[in-house]
Motif scaffolding. Structure first.
Motif, PDB file in Angstrom:
ATOM      1  N   ARG A 183      25.606  38.418  25.334  1.00  0.00           N
ATOM      2  CA  ARG A 183      25.250  39.573  24.490  1.00  0.00           C
ATOM      3  C   ARG A 183      25.779  40.863  25.100  1.00  0.00           C
ATOM      4  N   ARG A 184      25.673  40.997  26.423  1.00  0.00           N
ATOM      5  CA  ARG A 184      26.124  42.220  27.084  1.00  0.00           C
ATOM      6  C   ARG A 184      27.646  42.287  27.207  1.00  0.00           C
ATOM      7  N   PRO A 194      30.654  40.053  25.618  1.00  0.00           N
ATOM      8  CA  PRO A 194      31.154  38.905  24.835  1.00  0.00           C
ATOM      9  C   PRO A 194      32.514  38.418  25.355  1.00  0.00           C
ATOM     10  N   VAL A 195      32.516  37.268  25.980  1.00  0.00           N
ATOM     11  CA  VAL A 195      33.756  36.659  26.510  1.00  0.00           C
ATOM     12  C   VAL A 195      33.712  35.161  26.202  1.00  0.00           C
ATOM     13  N   PRO A 196      34.854  34.459  26.302  1.00  0.00           N
ATOM     14  CA  PRO A 196      34.839  33.007  26.087  1.00  0.00           C
ATOM     15  C   PRO A 196      33.933  32.286  27.085  1.00  0.00           C
ATOM     16  N   VAL A 197      33.338  31.188  26.639  1.00  0.00           N
ATOM     17  CA  VAL A 197      32.461  30.382  27.478  1.00  0.00           C
ATOM     18  C   VAL A 197      32.999  28.953  27.503  1.00  0.00           C
ATOM     19  N   ILE A 198      33.050  28.371  28.707  1.00  0.00           N
ATOM     20  CA  ILE A 198      33.588  27.020  28.870  1.00  0.00           C
ATOM     21  C   ILE A 198      32.498  26.096  29.413  1.00  0.00           C
ATOM     22  N   GLU A 210      31.265  34.350  19.746  1.00  0.00           N
ATOM     23  CA  GLU A 210      30.447  34.292  18.527  1.00  0.00           C
ATOM     24  C   GLU A 210      29.976  32.874  18.205  1.00  0.00           C
ATOM     25  N   GLU A 211      30.593  31.861  18.848  1.00  0.00           N
ATOM     26  CA  GLU A 211      30.188  30.471  18.621  1.00  0.00           C
ATOM     27  C   GLU A 211      29.125  30.009  19.610  1.00  0.00           C
ATOM     28  N   ARG A 245      22.663  28.689  23.107  1.00  0.00           N
ATOM     29  CA  ARG A 245      22.167  27.856  24.193  1.00  0.00           C
ATOM     30  C   ARG A 245      22.227  26.374  23.852  1.00  0.00           C
ATOM     31  N   GLN A 246      21.786  26.049  22.605  1.00  0.00           N
ATOM     32  CA  GLN A 246      21.743  24.651  22.197  1.00  0.00           C
ATOM     33  C   GLN A 246      23.140  24.056  22.102  1.00  0.00           C
ATOM     34  N   ARG A 247      24.104  24.846  21.589  1.00  0.00           N
ATOM     35  CA  ARG A 247      25.475  24.349  21.474  1.00  0.00           C
ATOM     36  C   ARG A 247      26.031  24.026  22.860  1.00  0.00           C
TER      37      ARG A 247
END
Length: 628
Positions: free
Chosen positions: A560-561, A563-567, A609-610, A613-615
């Motif tokens: 939220r603070r 926004p960057v890609p997450v792997i 944006e995708e 936590r659950q994903r």
């Protein structure tokens, strides 16, 4: 991708590496072919200059060859930034052909003045090509190929130096046509190097608008000053220069050791220099396998430890040597000599471990528009350190120190220098501890590492199985990783040094320490804004039953603070290890066998944006599978 495709030797099948390697190999070969042929003519065939005796002329030749590195490295670094390196390589090789044509006249006429002038110009040739050959590698090679490429270049260079020395000696002594043969050999090798350089792919100028400064002294101080602005790069330059200080002592006094201490003939000296040179080649090539295709700084302390240990052991090995004389077969037949040979070979191997990662580090940490000048600064410092080493050796020998005592002195000095450098850059020691711990305890099978981008901010999320998780990830991921971790794990002795040096972020629950939690999220946002890699274990703690626990909201706050890609990633096979909580508290049970096989799987990046936590939890569960 097959193992063979991953091997550094596959680079020999590519145009982006093979022509460069051949060009560099034959350049280094020709330097020593010409230089040794000239020295043999001075020492054994009466070649002289203005009545100067042979010993003085040999010493002067060493200075004449090194002088251009002081004079022209600063300019060569600028040229390699300003022009296409492939075209520049061709021009340098054309210069080599012209030098060898002039040298041919010198050999035929037995003209020492012409040959000394050509020796100076070959120094100029090497000074011009040095920054080019290392700074072009990041342009030709992928990041995971840099260690292998540097290892092949470094190893090939030392083998070329060795072969050039041997060939120069043998060819010029061939009677009655030695002088004629050496002329054609030097010219032929120069032409091969030029033809190879014509096949080098284009390597566009990193700083095409750079204004060349021809003020040698001012530019020399300028590039050294610019290199000092990057502490990691400059201390890497000093580390490399120290190796040349150390190595030059061994190379200068190896003939004395062979003849006066080991009582060997010239063939024994050839054997010893071969062991040392081939050792460096072997160590350089092994770096890729030991580093896992990444720039592994942990090999640098490993190399320096080996240099000191085997340097010290060489002193004791040289005590009470049997009397000779020995030729090479007699030398090999006497078992008392084997310890000396092993020490020299391993000094070379650990020298390769020490130097290759430092070159790769300079290539990756220096600004892309400054890499050539950083290498040029290194050449200047190398030359300076070699001169200081020569002077120090002369002074200590004059004061009565024996050659073994001198070698022991530099080995002990290496311990002091290493501790000093690692105190300035703790990252070296930190990476060494990570490398040792992960390579002794586990065999890591990694998948999907290519999904982690080479630059730019990204957040990694992973399941949390043991107290070793962060170290395993740090050892596998090519980029430096900043971990958010439980403050209790952060404070574990020894591991605290590693985590603190790696820039880890301790965190505590809000009910335990709300200030520390706030600081942790602020630091995480700062790292991501600076383009770093951040890793978080969203379960909030190490699993107690082997299952992946529910992910906590910390990851939501981070994205939220910033926004960057997450792997998503998953560790496999660590449940039940000495550092996990299976069958009781971690590190309180009998350890499993060393070299346990574990897995590390990296998923595909998710856009911010995708991310939920659950994903992320579902993705990590899928990646881990049934292998706990």
């Amino acid at each position: 991708m097959s193992q063979q495709q991953h091997s550094q030797f596959a680079l020999f099948g590519t145009r982006r590496f093979l022509p460069l390697f051949v060009t560099q190999f034959f350049g280094a070969f020709n330097d020593n072919l010409f230089k040794n042929a000239m020295l043999v003519m001075v020492v054994f065939h009466g070649l002289s200059l203005s009545g100067i005796d042979s010993k003085t002329l040999v010493s002067a030749a060493a200075g004449v060859f090194i002088l251009p590195f002081f004079l022209f490295s600063a300019i060569s670094g600028q040229l390699a930034e300003r022009f296409d390196k492939a075209i520049l390589a061709q021009r340098v090789k054309q210069l080599e052909i012209l030098i060898m044509l002039a040298a041919g006249h010198g050999f035929w006429q037995h003209n020492a003045a012409v040959l000394m002038g050509c020796l100076f110009m070959m120094g100029v040739h090497s000074a011009l090509f040095g920054p080019l050959k290392y700074s072009v590698l990041p342009q030709y090679l992928k990041p995971n190929e840099l260690m292998g490429g540097n290892g092949l270049i470094e190893g090939g260079t030392f083998v070329a130096i060795l072969l050039g020395q041997i060939a120069g000696t043998l060819i010029v002594q061939h009677q009655p046509h030695g002088e004629t043969l050496i002329v054609w050999a030097c010219l032929g090798v120069a032409i091969i190097g030029w033809l190879a350089s014509r096949k080098m792919p284009s390597a566009p100028a990193p700083a095409a608008n750079l204004k060349i400064s021809w003020n040698i002294l001012a530019e020399t101080f300028k590039i050294i000053g610019q290199a000092r602005a990057n502490k990691t790069v400059f201390n890497s330059l000093l580390g490399l220069s120290w190796f040349w200080f150390l190595g030059s002592i061994y190379l200068i006094y190896l003939p004395v050791m062979a003849s006066e201490i080991l009582h060997g003939d010239p063939t024994v000296y050839t054997l010893l220099i071969t062991l040392f040179s081939v050792g460096i080649g072997v160590g350089s090539v092994l770096c890729e396998k030991l580093s896992g295709h990444r720039v592994e700084l942990g090999l640098v302390p490993f190399g320096s430890i080996g240099l000191s240990l085997f340097g010290i052991d060489l002193y004791f090995a040289l005590q009470n040597m049997p009397t000779g004389p020995f030729d090479v077969s007699g030398f090999l037949a006497n078992h008392a000599h084997w310890r000396v040979m092993i020490d020299l070979a391993l000094l070379g191997v650990f020298g390769g471990f020490y130097t290759v990662p430092l070159y790769a580090l300079i290539q990756t940490r220096a600004d892309k528009t400054f890499v050539s000048r950083a290498i040029a600064a290194n050449n200047i410092l190398n030359s300076l350190f070699m001169v200081v080493a020569s002077v120090m050796g002369i002074v200590l020998i004059k004061l009565g120190m024996s050659v073994p005592g001198l070698l022991l002195t530099v080995a002990l000095l290496n311990v002091v220098v290493a501790l000093y450098i690692y105190s300035l850059i703790p990252e070296f020691l930190m990476r060494f501890l990570v490398w040792i711990m992960t390579h002794l305890l586990y065999r890591v099978r990694s998948q999907g590492l290519q999904n982690i981008p080479e630059e730019g901010p990204v957040v990694l999320v992973c399941n949390h199985v043991s107290f070793m998780d962060a170290l395993i990830l740090a050892g596998a991921v090519r980029r430096p990783v900043r971990f958010i971790m439980d403050h209790r794990i952060f404070k574990i002795p020894l591991l605290k040094f590693i985590f603190k040096t790696a820039g880890a972020i301790p965190i505590a629950p809000a009910k335990e320490d709300p200030t520390l939690k706030t600081k942790a999220f602020d630091r995480a946002a700062q790292y991501l804004q600076e383009g770093e890699v951040l890793c978080i274990f969203p379960e909030g703690g190490i699993t107690r039953n082997g299952e992946i626990q529910t992910f906590r909201p910390g990851i939501d706050e981070i994205i939220r603070r910033t926004p960057v890609p997450v792997i998503p990633m998953a560790l496999q096979g660590l449940w039940g290890s000495f550092f996990s909580r299976k069958d009781g508290a971690a590190m309180m049970k009998m350890p499993r066998r060393a070299f346990s096989k574990i897995g590390f799987v990296v998923g595909t990046p998710l856009a911010p944006e995708e991310v939920t936590r659950q994903r992320l939890e579902d993705e990590v569960r899928k990646l881990r599978g049934d292998w706990q």
